[in-house]
Every structure is written in structure tokens, then in C-alpha cells.
Design an enzyme around this catalytic site. Structure first.
Site, PDB file in Angstrom:
ATOM      1  N   GLU A 157      19.823  10.553 -12.058  1.00  0.00           N
ATOM      2  CA  GLU A 157      19.258  10.358 -10.719  1.00  0.00           C
ATOM      3  C   GLU A 157      20.127   9.528  -9.783  1.00  0.00           C
ATOM      4  O   GLU A 157      20.106   9.716  -8.577  1.00  0.00           O
ATOM      5  CB  GLU A 157      17.896   9.665 -10.806  1.00  0.00           C
ATOM      6  CG  GLU A 157      16.775  10.497 -11.336  1.00  0.00           C
ATOM      7  CD  GLU A 157      16.656  10.412 -12.850  1.00  0.00           C
ATOM      8  OE1 GLU A 157      17.640   9.981 -13.495  1.00  0.00           O
ATOM      9  OE2 GLU A 157      15.609  10.806 -13.376  1.00  0.00           O
ATOM     10  N   LYS A 231      36.555 -12.044 -24.092  1.00  0.00           N
ATOM     11  CA  LYS A 231      36.526 -10.707 -24.683  1.00  0.00           C
ATOM     12  C   LYS A 231      35.967  -9.685 -23.683  1.00  0.00           C
ATOM     13  O   LYS A 231      36.561  -8.624 -23.469  1.00  0.00           O
ATOM     14  CB  LYS A 231      35.653 -10.757 -25.946  1.00  0.00           C
ATOM     15  CG  LYS A 231      35.662  -9.501 -26.765  1.00  0.00           C
ATOM     16  CD  LYS A 231      34.880  -9.741 -28.056  1.00  0.00           C
ATOM     17  CE  LYS A 231      34.617  -8.450 -28.791  1.00  0.00           C
ATOM     18  NZ  LYS A 231      33.744  -8.651 -29.949  1.00  0.00           N
ATOM     19  N   GLY A 362      -7.110  -3.505  -4.105  1.00  0.00           N
ATOM     20  CA  GLY A 362      -7.235  -2.386  -5.037  1.00  0.00           C
ATOM     21  C   GLY A 362      -7.822  -1.147  -4.394  1.00  0.00           C
ATOM     22  O   GLY A 362      -8.255  -1.154  -3.238  1.00  0.00           O
ATOM     23  N   CYS A 389      -8.120  -8.230   0.817  1.00  0.00           N
ATOM     24  CA  CYS A 389      -8.333  -6.809   1.115  1.00  0.00           C
ATOM     25  C   CYS A 389      -9.583  -6.297   0.397  1.00  0.00           C
ATOM     26  O   CYS A 389     -10.681  -6.679   0.773  1.00  0.00           O
ATOM     27  CB  CYS A 389      -7.090  -5.999   0.809  1.00  0.00           C
ATOM     28  SG  CYS A 389      -6.994  -4.526   1.831  1.00  0.00           S
ATOM     29  N   LEU A 390      -9.437  -5.493  -0.677  1.00  0.00           N
ATOM     30  CA  LEU A 390     -10.647  -5.045  -1.386  1.00  0.00           C
ATOM     31  C   LEU A 390     -11.471  -6.256  -1.846  1.00  0.00           C
ATOM     32  O   LEU A 390     -12.701  -6.198  -1.875  1.00  0.00           O
ATOM     33  CB  LEU A 390     -10.245  -4.183  -2.593  1.00  0.00           C
ATOM     34  CG  LEU A 390     -11.394  -3.637  -3.429  1.00  0.00           C
ATOM     35  CD1 LEU A 390     -12.323  -2.763  -2.603  1.00  0.00           C
ATOM     36  CD2 LEU A 390     -10.878  -2.850  -4.624  1.00  0.00           C
ATOM     37  N   ARG A 469      -7.693   1.431   4.459  1.00  0.00           N
ATOM     38  CA  ARG A 469      -8.372   2.520   5.180  1.00  0.00           C
ATOM     39  C   ARG A 469      -9.768   2.093   5.619  1.00  0.00           C
ATOM     40  O   ARG A 469     -10.356   2.679   6.496  1.00  0.00           O
ATOM     41  CB  ARG A 469      -8.566   3.724   4.257  1.00  0.00           C
ATOM     42  CG  ARG A 469      -7.370   4.556   4.057  1.00  0.00           C
ATOM     43  CD  ARG A 469      -7.651   5.946   3.526  1.00  0.00           C
ATOM     44  NE  ARG A 469      -6.349   6.592   3.383  1.00  0.00           N
ATOM     45  CZ  ARG A 469      -5.603   6.507   2.288  1.00  0.00           C
ATOM     46  NH1 ARG A 469      -6.038   5.872   1.220  1.00  0.00           N
ATOM     47  NH2 ARG A 469      -4.419   7.075   2.253  1.00  0.00           N
ATOM     48  N   HIS A 514      -2.950  -8.789   3.822  1.00  0.00           N
ATOM     49  CA  HIS A 514      -2.265  -9.216   2.594  1.00  0.00           C
ATOM     50  C   HIS A 514      -1.383 -10.438   2.857  1.00  0.00           C
ATOM     51  O   HIS A 514      -0.181 -10.290   3.084  1.00  0.00           O
ATOM     52  CB  HIS A 514      -1.417  -8.062   2.046  1.00  0.00           C
ATOM     53  CG  HIS A 514      -2.228  -6.934   1.521  1.00  0.00           C
ATOM     54  ND1 HIS A 514      -2.632  -6.857   0.210  1.00  0.00           N
ATOM     55  CD2 HIS A 514      -2.758  -5.852   2.144  1.00  0.00           C
ATOM     56  CE1 HIS A 514      -3.357  -5.764   0.032  1.00  0.00           C
ATOM     57  NE2 HIS A 514      -3.453  -5.136   1.199  1.00  0.00           N
ATOM     58  N   GLU A 516      -0.220 -12.446   0.836  1.00  0.00           N
ATOM     59  CA  GLU A 516       0.807 -12.615  -0.208  1.00  0.00           C
ATOM     60  C   GLU A 516       2.146 -11.993   0.201  1.00  0.00           C
ATOM     61  O   GLU A 516       3.174 -12.331  -0.364  1.00  0.00           O
ATOM     62  CB  GLU A 516       0.307 -12.027  -1.536  1.00  0.00           C
ATOM     63  CG  GLU A 516       0.254 -10.498  -1.645  1.00  0.00           C
ATOM     64  CD  GLU A 516      -1.020  -9.880  -1.076  1.00  0.00           C
ATOM     65  OE1 GLU A 516      -1.719 -10.543  -0.276  1.00  0.00           O
ATOM     66  OE2 GLU A 516      -1.316  -8.712  -1.421  1.00  0.00           O
TER      67      GLU A 516
END
Ligand code: GLN
Length: 544
Positions: A157, A231, A362, A389-390, A469, A514, A516
């Protein structure tokens, strides 16, 4: 933008690749180098190139990818951007994270618009050119751009990213581009030996792609002996002094820049790029780290959530606790509690030893009732509570059910009732596709004087990052207000509740945003600092 300290802004690029295995701490290494350069007076930015095909991690399960980090400009990005921001102490943007998915999306869209004028569109040069364009978009804007390449060398990838790195390094020359490779040097217990072979192989793979490392960062359990460095240097074409130790940080990741400085990594970088050696100013960081190492106090707080088996899902919250802990001279013991395991039968046993309870963000119905129980316990037992939040939405549901007597109170995310005190935002109702469609990024909020939140921030106007939301349903505002819930902040037009709190409680605050994502090393975040402060107060009161 602050003025560049170099004579003319000849942006220099430091590429950081990883070898042997993943999770060696490339993000921390990149951030630490960024911090040392910034503290030497240079302007710095850090960019992450992610090899996955998702356009962004926004639609990924936190168990797979950890937390989704949201920037001010609303990009859902890799959690390494969180490290960059926390170490650099500044905000980054959409352009600081590029994924394979974004690159292909762009190239294929151009192809459909006919912009390649009938040519065959290929990985080289079209994909690599798009990557190079993004990496070089910082040209002339910063003294240093650190480019972290996700994954491990040898992955299929990441090939186009490595090829782009090779081309840029070739084009810019050794005074403007530097290749740093992070590897692992394992200690084999049974033979009592430190092994360099994985590093040799990893560098060999890198060289097959035309990239010669200038500096090797060697992650190991403890410091490498001089012979081992010699090394590694000899077999990997690197001077011995450019083989740098990255021993496991004994106390905190914020020690890593100090360990790099002690080995003179900043001077090696300066020498290789032909710039003046400068001493990074790390006094504040030292003090910050010292208080993490030897704090005067201790508190026990819970982080209640659904994704607790995988700590990276709550990376920024955990880091915010570390910042706030240092600022309060306190060790914060974080107890990750699975909300699905909190029941009517066991919640007292699970929660009663705590000095503070945070209920985290969450999605999805699982674990909701456990969160509501934890909030009820914090509210009725005067334990400091912080809902994010939640977590805030659940606090409103708990209050509605138990104080406003709305027994069917719920969020319409989980159950459609006639008492949806939490409901989908109007704008969100019209959106049908998945990725990047929430209310994302920094929005202003207005705080009401006299509230706990106002006291913590010391300001009426704030800006915080969002990813949601759903919101407090304005149809239920009056009912909640009448029963004593305080709306300490709303959006400037007053339409969206941003912070709720309770009177007659030591510290009960729920935020729709948020916080944080804005906590930084050394300075922390006002709400986390205040939450820990009040948890410490409770702890002390219990002891007396
Ligand atoms: N699921 C909730 C919403 O979309 C909360 C989101 C979150 O906690 N980030 O509003």
C-alpha cells in the site's frame, strides 16, 4: 502565520518512515522532532500520509482505527494529528492528512473530467504527482515540514508514498530533504542478546526503493550499547552518531522530545541540512513532565464508554487527563469502564470508589442504559461528572427521565418516542450518504456568565470542535429549564445547546462538543483542568 526564521523560506522536508513492525510510535517521534524544531524558533508543520483506501477514517470503526480526530476546518483525520497538535501546541488542517483514497479520488475525478487529455493514467506519474503536489503545498509557508508515512516499509500500500518521497528528496537535494527511519531492535531474553537484523532488513527494503536513511531512530526496551550502534551504523550506511535511541518512555510520551534533545538529535538534523545549530527551549516541557513523573496528589476517575477495550479509541480524552493532571500536580488514574457492563445490580460496586466520572462520546444504541446509570449515580452522589457529546446527550436523557418525570425520554438516534429530548439536527435530516456529513469542525459558542463553564473558561466566547448529528431537542428546553437544568452555553444564535450543567452539585457539566480535541501539552483544556480540580477536592473531602 509567524514569520520564518530562515533567511528565505526554503522549506525543508523531513520524511519519517517506519520499519519492522507497526505501533512503534512514529507519530510520537514525528511530533517530538516537530516540537524540538519549533522550540528552536522555526515554523513547523507535520503531515500524515495514510496508505488506506478510505477517503478518511470518519466511517471506520474505532476498534479498527482508534479515535477519529477532527480538525478546526472539519476534516475527520488520523489520530496521529492529535499527537502533532498536542506536541506542537497549534491547530492543523485538512491538508495535514492525505490518504490513498483521497489521492485516487482526485486523480479519477480529473480523469473523468478529461483533464489528462487522453493519456493513460498510471500510478507513476499521476498518483505520485498528486501525492507530491499535496506534500509540496506547504512550500514557502513553513521552515520545516515533517512528513510521516503511515504503515511499515515493505507494505504494498505505501509504495506510491515511498516513490513520492524518493522523488522529492532527489529534487530538493540533501540540504532540503532528510530521511529518518524508525525501526525496532528487539532484545531476545533466552540468549540475552539485542538483535540488529530486523533493522538491517528494514533499511535494505527502504534502499530498494531508492531511499537512504540519514538518521535511524531505534526503538528498544532500553538504551543501545555503543557497539550495537556501531554495528547498525556500519550495516545500514548511517554514521554511528545518527543512530538514535528511542527507549520506552518510562513515565510519559512527553519525555521523548527530551530524550531526543539529550542525544543531540536537533543538532544532527541541523548539521545534515547545513543550518545553524540552535538550542531548543524546553524548560516548560521539563516542568510539565516533572509533574507527571512525581505528582503530589492522586485521583481516580472513570472513562465510561463502549470502546474501552481499545485505548486508542479515547486517545485524546486520555491525553487531556494527563495534561490536566500535570497542571493540577495530580496523578489521574483512569479507569476504563465498559458501559455495557454497568447494570442495576453492580453500578454501586463499579462506581463508588471514583472521584470523578466522565461519560464519553459514541454512536449506536449499545451501552446507552449503562451510561445513564453511571450519570444517575454521579448526579445523586455528588460525584463530579463530565459528559462529552453522547455523554452530554445521555445526561439530558437521565435528567428528563428522573427529574422531569418524562419516563420515555430518549434520543431519536436509539428509539423514536414522543419524548425525544435528543433529536437529529434539522440540517442532518436531509443528508443520506455516510462519510463527512456530520456537523464537523470548530464552531463558536456563547457562554452565560455566572455558570461553572464560564468560570472554567474565563471567557464568554469560545470555539470548540464538533462531530455530531443529534442535539438537545428545543421543544423540550422549557421543561428541562423549569426543573433546573442550566444551559450554560449555546450557539451564538441561541438555537443549539452547547453546554448543560446542574446547580447544587460539585461539578456536573455536559458538552455537545469535543473539548479533548483542543487540549494541548503544557496548557491543557479549561474544562478538563477544572474537572480534575473538583475531583481532587472530592477526594480530599473523602479522606478528611
Ligand atoms: N451519536 C451522537 C450524535 O451523533 C453523539 C456523537 C458523539 O458522541 N460524537 O449526535
Amino acid at each position: 502565520m509567524s514569520k520564518s526564521k530562515l533567511k528565505s523560506v526554503e522549506t525543508k522536508y523531513i520524511f519519517i518512515t517506519g520499519g519492522v513492525l507497526s505501533s512503534l510510535g512514529k507519530g510520537i517521534a514525528s511530533s517530538s522532532i516537530g516540537l524540538l524544531l519549533k522550540k528552536s524558533g522555526y515554523t513547523v508543520t507535520i503531515m500524515k500520509l495514510d496508505p488506506y483506501i478510505n477517503v478518511d477514517p470518519g466511517t471506520m470503526n474505532p476498534f479498527q482505527h482508534g479515535e477519529v480526530y477532527v480538525t478546526d476546518d472539519g476534516a475527520e483525520t488520523d489520530l496521529d494529528l492529535g499527537h502533532y497538535e498536542r506536541f506542537l501546541g497549534e491547530s492543523l488542517f485538512k491538508c495535514n492528512n492525505t490518504t490513498t483514497g483521497q489521492v485516487y479520488f482526485e486523480v479519477i475525478s480529473k480523469e473523468r473530467r478529461g483533464e489528462y487529455l487522453g493519456k493513460t493514467v498510471q500510478v507513476i506519474p499521476h498518483i505520485t504527482d498528486e501525492i507530491k503536489k499535496r506534500v509540496r503545498s506547504f512550500e514557502g509557508k513553513k521552515d520545516f515540514v515533517i512528513v510521516e508515512i503511515g504503515g511499515t516499509v515493505g507494505d504494498i500500500e505505501s509504495l506510491p508514498f515511498l516513490e513520492s518521497q524518493r522523488q522529492i528528496a532527489w529534487e530538493l537535494g540533501s540540504s532540503r530533504a532528510l530521511n529518518i527511519h524508525l525501526t525496532y531492535v528487539p532484545y531476545i531474553k533466552s540468549s540475552g542478546e539485542v538483535k540488529t537484523k530486523p533493522t538491517q532488513h528494514s533499511v535494505k527494503i527502504l534502499m530498494e526503493h531508492g531511499i537512504k536513511p540519514d538518521i535511524l531512530l531505534c526503538r528498544a526496551e532500553s538504551k543501545l550499547h555503543k557497539d550495537i550502534k556501531q554495528k547498525i551504523g556500519l550495516f545500514c550506511n548511517v554514521e554511528e552518531e545518527s543512530v538514535i535511541d528511542v527507549p520506552d518512555a518510562a513515565n510519559t510520551i512527553y519525555e521523548v522530545p527530551l530524550a531526543f534533545k539529550q542525544q543531540g538529535l536537533h543538532n544532527i538534523i541541523a548539521k545534515k541540512l547545513g543550518i545553524k545549530e540552535k538550542e531548543p527551549m524546553v524548560e516548560e516541557l521539563k516542568k510539565f513532565v516533572e509533574k507527571i513523573r512525581k505528582p503530589a496528589h492522586v485521583v481516580d476517575v472513570a472513562l465510561v464508554g463502549k470502546y474501552v477495550q481499545y485505548r486508542d479509541s479515547y486517545k485524546s480524552i486520555i491525553e487531556s487527563f494527563i495534561h490536566a493532571g500535570s497542571i493540577n500536580n495530580t496523578r489521574v488514574n483512569i479507569h476504563l469502564i465498559n458501559s455495557e457492563e454497568i447494570t442495576q445490580e453492580n453500578f454501586v460496586e463499579k462506581l463508588s470508589f471514583l472521584d470523578g466520572i466522565l461519560v464519553g462520546p459514541g454512536f449506536g444504541k449499545r451501552g446507552i442504559e449503562g451510561k445513564i446509570l453511571a450519570i444517575n449515580y454521579a448526579r445523586t452522589n455528588n460525584i463530579p461528572f463530565f459528559g462529552i457529546c453522547l455523554g452530554m446527550q445521555c445526561a439530558v436523557i437521565e435528567f428528563a427521565r428522573n427529574i422531569c418525570n418524562l419516563k420515555d425520554a430518549h434520543s431519536s438516534e436509539f428509539a423514536k418516542t414522543t419524548q425525544n429530548v435528543i433529536d437529529m439536527m434539522e440540517k442532518q435530516k436531509k443528508i443520506t450518504n455516510m462519510g463527512g456529513t456530520m456537523r464537523l469542525g470548530a464552531y463558536p459558542a456563547h457562554l452565560n456568565k455566572g455558570t461553572l463553564a464560564y468560570k472554567a473558561y474565563g471567557s464568554e466566547d469560545i470555539s470548540e470542535r464538533h462531530r455530531h448529528r443529534y442535539e438537545v431537542n428545543n421543544e423540550f428546553r422549557q421543561v428541562l429549564l423549569d426543573k433546573g437544568l442550566i444551559f450554560s452555553a449555546t450557539s451564538p444564535d441561541g438555537m443549539l445547546v452547547e453546554i448543560v450543567e446542574l446547580p447544587d452539585h460539585p461539578w456536573f457539566v455536559g458538552v455537545q462538543f469535543h473539548p479533548e480535541l483542543k487540549s494541548r501539552a503544557i496548557t491543557g483544556h479549561p474544562l478538563f483542568i477544572d474537572f480534575i480540580k473538583s475531583s481532587l477536592k472530592i477526594r480530599k473531602a473523602k479522606q478528611n
